[in-house]
Write an enzyme that holds these catalytic residues in place. Structure first.
Site, short mmCIF file in Angstrom:
data_model
loop_
_atom_site.label_atom_id
_atom_site.label_comp_id
_atom_site.label_asym_id
_atom_site.label_seq_id
_atom_site.Cartn_x
_atom_site.Cartn_y
_atom_site.Cartn_z
N GLU A 97 0.84 -1.19 0.00
CA GLU A 97 0.00 0.00 0.00
C GLU A 97 0.88 1.25 0.00
O GLU A 97 1.63 1.47 0.94
CB GLU A 97 -0.92 0.01 1.22
CG GLU A 97 -1.75 1.27 1.39
CD GLU A 97 -2.64 1.54 0.19
OE1 GLU A 97 -2.44 2.58 -0.48
OE2 GLU A 97 -3.53 0.70 -0.09
N ASP A 124 4.74 0.50 -3.67
CA ASP A 124 4.19 -0.04 -4.90
C ASP A 124 4.31 -1.56 -4.93
O ASP A 124 5.39 -2.11 -4.68
CB ASP A 124 4.96 0.57 -6.06
CG ASP A 124 4.30 0.40 -7.40
OD1 ASP A 124 3.66 -0.64 -7.63
OD2 ASP A 124 4.44 1.32 -8.24
N ASP A 146 -8.07 1.98 -7.10
CA ASP A 146 -8.32 3.32 -7.62
C ASP A 146 -8.97 3.18 -9.00
O ASP A 146 -8.41 2.54 -9.90
CB ASP A 146 -7.00 4.09 -7.75
CG ASP A 146 -7.21 5.58 -7.94
OD1 ASP A 146 -8.04 5.95 -8.81
OD2 ASP A 146 -6.57 6.37 -7.25
N ASP A 182 -16.87 -1.56 -7.30
CA ASP A 182 -18.23 -1.07 -7.53
C ASP A 182 -18.31 -0.27 -8.81
O ASP A 182 -19.34 0.36 -9.09
CB ASP A 182 -18.68 -0.21 -6.35
CG ASP A 182 -17.76 0.99 -6.15
OD1 ASP A 182 -16.57 0.77 -5.83
OD2 ASP A 182 -18.21 2.14 -6.32
N THR A 215 -15.23 -3.94 3.30
CA THR A 215 -14.30 -2.88 3.68
C THR A 215 -15.01 -1.53 3.75
O THR A 215 -16.15 -1.38 3.31
CB THR A 215 -13.16 -2.77 2.66
OG1 THR A 215 -13.69 -2.28 1.41
CG2 THR A 215 -12.52 -4.14 2.41
#
Length: 237
Positions: A97, A124, A146, A182, A215
């Site tokens: 992360e 990364d 993202d 989503d 989450t």
């Protein structure tokens, strides 16, 4: 005048598939987690500073044995990562992360849960993919990445060949790759781009996995009326 011949760059500059590295000012407790806990949890030999020649590392050296190794690419606040570590103590899980606030949040959750089978790379995931040997991962997760919603930024998404091919290299034949999002267009691109990298789509559903922990990113999506979706791929070979 003649046209210049096209040249191929074997090491093109990397496009980040993630956004910012820092957020709000860290609380004092979070600064303490970073100062006191992160050093012992970082896998060795991942960064160029630690491994300038990018020699392959032995994944058994991360957890001290030859247990199965999983990878979560971009763990956000760490809820899922800690949940899976507690549920599967026999597995070693590496979380990557770049967002330092998320790393600090994870470290607090690790303290609270008392799990000992996690390794944390605050950067990364490609740093890790560069130095892991072939066919060492048994599972990988890409959860609410993202979305890069603008069309001109779609090439920055993780689900592009420049990321998927290295991921496929380090995954064992039969290993499972899970994606949750989503964003319908992200899932469309995943369905199109993941299989050519060496994966077979085995599940495509709006029902989460049996061991899933929702989450904070998923909860936000649900509050805002977006429908989560879950893809499961199997590494071919």
């Amino acid at each position: 005048m003649t046209d210049e011949p096209e040249t191929f760059d074997p090491n093109p500059p990397r496009r980040n598939f993630y956004g910012r590295r820092h957020g709000k000012t860290l609380r004092q407790s979070q600064k303490g987690y970073l100062a006191e806990d992160l050093g012992d949890l970082r896998p060795r030999g991942i960064t160029v500073a630690d491994n300038p020649d990018r020699e392959p590392i032995d994944p058994a050296g991360i957890f001290g044995d030859d247990r199965p190794v999983w990878l979560e690419v971009g763990f956000g606040g760490g809820e899922h990562l800690v949940h899976m570590a507690a549920r599967y103590p026999q597995v070693g899980i590496i979380g990557c992360e770049p967002f330092i606030n998320g790393v600090a949040m994870l470290l607090g959750k690790i303290r609270a849960a008392g799990v000992t089978n996690l390794s944390v790379h605050p950067g990364d995931a490609r740093d890790l993919m560069d130095v892991l040997p072939d066919a060492v991962l048994d599972r990988a997760f890409l959860l609410y990445p993202d979305p890069w919603p603008k069309a001109r930024h779609h090439r920055r998404r993780f689900v592009t060949p420049e990321h998927l091919i290295p991921l496929a290299r380090i995954m064992r034949p039969g290993a499972v790759f899970r994606i949750a999002s989503d964003i319908p267009d992200y899932m469309r691109q995943s369905r199109e781009q993941v299989p050519p990298a060496g994966f077979e789509l085995i599940a495509d559903t709006d029902q989460p996995w049996d061991d899933w922990l929702s989450t904070r990113y998923e909860q936000k999506a649900l509050r805002e009326g977006r429908v989560p979706h879950y893809l499961t791929f199997r590494r071919q070979g």
